[in-house]
Write an enzyme that holds these catalytic residues in place. Structure first.
Site, PDB file in Angstrom:
ATOM      1  N   GLY A  13      -6.124  24.227 -10.239  1.00 49.48           N
ATOM      2  CA  GLY A  13      -4.716  24.011  -9.889  1.00 49.48           C
ATOM      3  C   GLY A  13      -3.845  23.032 -10.953  1.00 49.48           C
ATOM      4  O   GLY A  13      -2.743  22.672 -10.558  1.00 49.48           O
ATOM      5  N   SER A  19       1.255  18.182 -12.750  1.00 53.57           N
ATOM      6  CA  SER A  19       0.233  18.560 -11.633  1.00 53.57           C
ATOM      7  C   SER A  19      -0.449  17.355 -11.331  1.00 53.57           C
ATOM      8  O   SER A  19      -1.092  16.522 -11.907  1.00 53.57           O
ATOM      9  CB  SER A  19      -0.632  19.596 -11.962  1.00 53.57           C
ATOM     10  OG  SER A  19      -0.049  20.723 -12.574  1.00 53.57           O
ATOM     11  N   ILE A  20      -0.599  17.262  -9.862  1.00 58.12           N
ATOM     12  CA  ILE A  20      -1.482  16.338  -9.235  1.00 58.12           C
ATOM     13  C   ILE A  20      -2.931  16.485  -9.749  1.00 58.12           C
ATOM     14  O   ILE A  20      -3.744  15.620 -10.140  1.00 58.12           O
ATOM     15  CB  ILE A  20      -1.411  16.220  -7.685  1.00 58.12           C
ATOM     16  CG1 ILE A  20      -0.192  15.724  -7.286  1.00 58.12           C
ATOM     17  CG2 ILE A  20      -2.669  15.561  -7.282  1.00 58.12           C
ATOM     18  CD1 ILE A  20       0.063  15.985  -5.591  1.00 58.12           C
ATOM     19  N   GLN A  40      -4.777  29.520 -12.335  1.00 56.37           N
ATOM     20  CA  GLN A  40      -4.282  30.751 -11.382  1.00 56.37           C
ATOM     21  C   GLN A  40      -3.657  31.807 -12.078  1.00 56.37           C
ATOM     22  O   GLN A  40      -3.271  32.764 -11.632  1.00 56.37           O
ATOM     23  CB  GLN A  40      -3.563  30.175 -10.045  1.00 56.37           C
ATOM     24  CG  GLN A  40      -4.439  29.521  -9.171  1.00 56.37           C
ATOM     25  CD  GLN A  40      -3.461  28.571  -8.192  1.00 56.37           C
ATOM     26  OE1 GLN A  40      -3.077  27.527  -8.405  1.00 56.37           O
ATOM     27  NE2 GLN A  40      -2.963  29.219  -7.228  1.00 56.37           N
ATOM     28  N   TYR A 146      -0.596  16.962   2.807  1.00 58.18           N
ATOM     29  CA  TYR A 146       0.748  16.214   2.778  1.00 58.18           C
ATOM     30  C   TYR A 146       1.210  15.822   4.420  1.00 58.18           C
ATOM     31  O   TYR A 146       0.899  16.619   5.168  1.00 58.18           O
ATOM     32  CB  TYR A 146       1.870  16.667   2.214  1.00 58.18           C
ATOM     33  CG  TYR A 146       3.213  16.066   2.225  1.00 58.18           C
ATOM     34  CD1 TYR A 146       3.330  14.982   1.660  1.00 58.18           C
ATOM     35  CD2 TYR A 146       4.334  16.933   2.964  1.00 58.18           C
ATOM     36  CE1 TYR A 146       4.795  14.372   1.842  1.00 58.18           C
ATOM     37  CE2 TYR A 146       5.603  16.268   2.822  1.00 58.18           C
ATOM     38  CZ  TYR A 146       5.786  15.050   2.420  1.00 58.18           C
ATOM     39  OH  TYR A 146       6.979  14.345   2.485  1.00 58.18           O
ATOM     40  N   TYR A 156      10.207  21.466   4.470  1.00 54.60           N
ATOM     41  CA  TYR A 156       8.754  21.829   4.293  1.00 54.60           C
ATOM     42  C   TYR A 156       8.312  23.066   4.914  1.00 54.60           C
ATOM     43  O   TYR A 156       7.550  23.720   4.437  1.00 54.60           O
ATOM     44  CB  TYR A 156       7.934  20.747   4.528  1.00 54.60           C
ATOM     45  CG  TYR A 156       6.502  20.427   3.611  1.00 54.60           C
ATOM     46  CD1 TYR A 156       6.648  20.411   2.540  1.00 54.60           C
ATOM     47  CD2 TYR A 156       5.383  20.529   4.576  1.00 54.60           C
ATOM     48  CE1 TYR A 156       5.261  20.377   1.578  1.00 54.60           C
ATOM     49  CE2 TYR A 156       4.101  20.357   3.683  1.00 54.60           C
ATOM     50  CZ  TYR A 156       4.023  20.421   2.286  1.00 54.60           C
ATOM     51  OH  TYR A 156       2.886  20.329   1.742  1.00 54.60           O
ATOM     52  N   LYS A 163      -0.410  23.402   5.480  1.00 53.63           N
ATOM     53  CA  LYS A 163      -1.197  22.343   5.589  1.00 53.63           C
ATOM     54  C   LYS A 163      -2.083  21.772   6.662  1.00 53.63           C
ATOM     55  O   LYS A 163      -3.172  21.438   6.624  1.00 53.63           O
ATOM     56  CB  LYS A 163      -0.363  21.023   4.925  1.00 53.63           C
ATOM     57  CG  LYS A 163       0.259  21.550   3.655  1.00 53.63           C
ATOM     58  CD  LYS A 163      -0.892  21.299   2.495  1.00 53.63           C
ATOM     59  CE  LYS A 163      -0.432  21.306   1.197  1.00 53.63           C
ATOM     60  NZ  LYS A 163      -1.388  21.587   0.115  1.00 53.63           N
ATOM     61  N   ILE A 192       5.218  13.421  -4.617  1.00 56.71           N
ATOM     62  CA  ILE A 192       5.143  13.042  -5.990  1.00 56.71           C
ATOM     63  C   ILE A 192       5.890  14.307  -6.829  1.00 56.71           C
ATOM     64  O   ILE A 192       5.788  15.388  -6.225  1.00 56.71           O
ATOM     65  CB  ILE A 192       3.711  13.403  -6.423  1.00 56.71           C
ATOM     66  CG1 ILE A 192       2.859  12.095  -5.916  1.00 56.71           C
ATOM     67  CG2 ILE A 192       3.448  13.227  -7.963  1.00 56.71           C
ATOM     68  CD1 ILE A 192       1.282  12.041  -6.224  1.00 56.71           C
ATOM     69  N   LYS A 193       6.449  14.051  -7.741  1.00 56.57           N
ATOM     70  CA  LYS A 193       7.417  14.997  -8.589  1.00 56.57           C
ATOM     71  C   LYS A 193       6.407  15.786  -9.401  1.00 56.57           C
ATOM     72  O   LYS A 193       5.739  15.488 -10.367  1.00 56.57           O
ATOM     73  CB  LYS A 193       8.278  14.381  -9.613  1.00 56.57           C
ATOM     74  CG  LYS A 193       9.467  13.532  -8.829  1.00 56.57           C
ATOM     75  CD  LYS A 193      10.433  12.734  -9.872  1.00 56.57           C
ATOM     76  CE  LYS A 193      11.496  11.961  -9.140  1.00 56.57           C
ATOM     77  NZ  LYS A 193      12.503  11.554 -10.040  1.00 56.57           N
ATOM     78  N   THR A 195       6.126  20.415 -10.651  1.00 56.57           N
ATOM     79  CA  THR A 195       6.867  21.730 -10.414  1.00 56.57           C
ATOM     80  C   THR A 195       6.778  22.183  -9.046  1.00 56.57           C
ATOM     81  O   THR A 195       7.987  22.796  -8.804  1.00 56.57           O
ATOM     82  CB  THR A 195       6.091  22.520 -11.435  1.00 56.57           C
ATOM     83  OG1 THR A 195       5.848  22.100 -12.853  1.00 56.57           O
ATOM     84  CG2 THR A 195       6.774  23.781 -11.644  1.00 56.57           C
TER      85      THR A 195
END
EC number: 1.3.1.9
Length: 260
Positions: A13, A19-20, A40, A146, A156, A163, A192-193, A195
């Site tokens: 990911g 990215s987290i 991906q 989340y 969301y 999720k 979290i910010k 993309t």
């Protein structure tokens, strides 16, 4: 010595430095894990290689998780590098942008429902099934969730459903794989910010509200998520499975706060 010394962890990911999954990779590298990455999109492999050049890793693979044959091929290729490994970090999600900008009921379609659940939830189950015979005793599978899985978060929408599915997956996978001494957990991260998060309408407002009503009045960082992921893939967490661990500075606990 790092808590992941001698551990082999597969991380999926990473898209860019926001990215987290990249935060998780940095934390696990600090804890001396041996890493393989999965992206991906073939077009960004060179970009990711440049991004992770400061992280010691084995190799990077491409996998389109919307196709089971690609997932099978992924682990066939990984087996050429690692006969066995110790952990999988699943940081994969997708929802059509329209679903996060328009009315939930009016914008939802069978196609968007299926693809959102397929990429965001089913892919975790499919990857676990393909790699379970490669996993060492007390291996750990970690995914990311989340608050929108359990509570209403404006815009969301369909991702909240996916999720919820993912968290149910965690519980049933933990039950199924427990006999193999494989642990399965999720981290429910604060906003979290990234993309991906910028696809959510009014995300900046969501993040401001989170900081205002979190117990510590802080934003969540990818490093904080990474540290918890490293813990969950280490032997220090050997008794934890089937859990959804909130890393949101206590925001999930709040009801009517005195700040009002």
């Amino acid at each position: 010595m790092g808590i992941l010394k001698g551990k082999k962890i597969l991380i999926t990911g990473i898209l860019n430095e926001k990215s987290i999954a990249f935060g998780i990779a940095k934390s696990m590298y600090k804890q001396e894990a041996e890493l393989i990455f999965v992206c991906q999109n073939k077009k960004i492999i060179n970009k990711i290689k440049y991004l992770i050049k400061s992280i010691n890793y084995n190799t990077i693979f491409f996998c389109d998780v919307s196709h089971d044959e690609n997932i099978k091929e992924l682990f066939f290729n990984i087996k050429k590098v690692w006969n066995n490994f110790d952990g999988l970090v699943h940081s994969i999600a997708y929802c059509p942008k329209k679903q996060m900008h328009e009315d939930f009921v009016e914008s939802s379609s069978r196609k968007s429902f299926n693809i959102c659940h397929e990429i965001s939830s089913y892919s975790f189950l499919s990857m676990a099934r393909e790699c379970k015979n490669m996993l060492n005793k007390f291996s750990s599978l970690v995914t990311l969730s989340y608050l929108g899985s359990q509570k209403i978060v404006s815009n969301y929408n369909m991702m909240g459903l996916a999720k919820s599915s993912l968290e149910a997956n965690v519980r049933y996978m933990a039950n199924s794989l427990g006999k193999n001494n494989i642990r399965v957990n999720a981290i429910s991260s604060g906003p979290i910010k990234t993309t991906s998060s910028y696809q959510i309408k009014n995300f900046n407002k969501i993040q401001k509200i989170h900081k205002l009503f979190s117990l510590t009045k802080n934003h969540v960082s990818s490093e904080e998520i990474g540290n918890v992921a490293a813990f969950l893939c280490s032997d220090l967490s050997i008794g934890i499975t089937g859990s959804i661990i909130n890393v949101d500075h206590g925001f999930n606990l709040n009801g009517i706060n005195s700040i009002i």
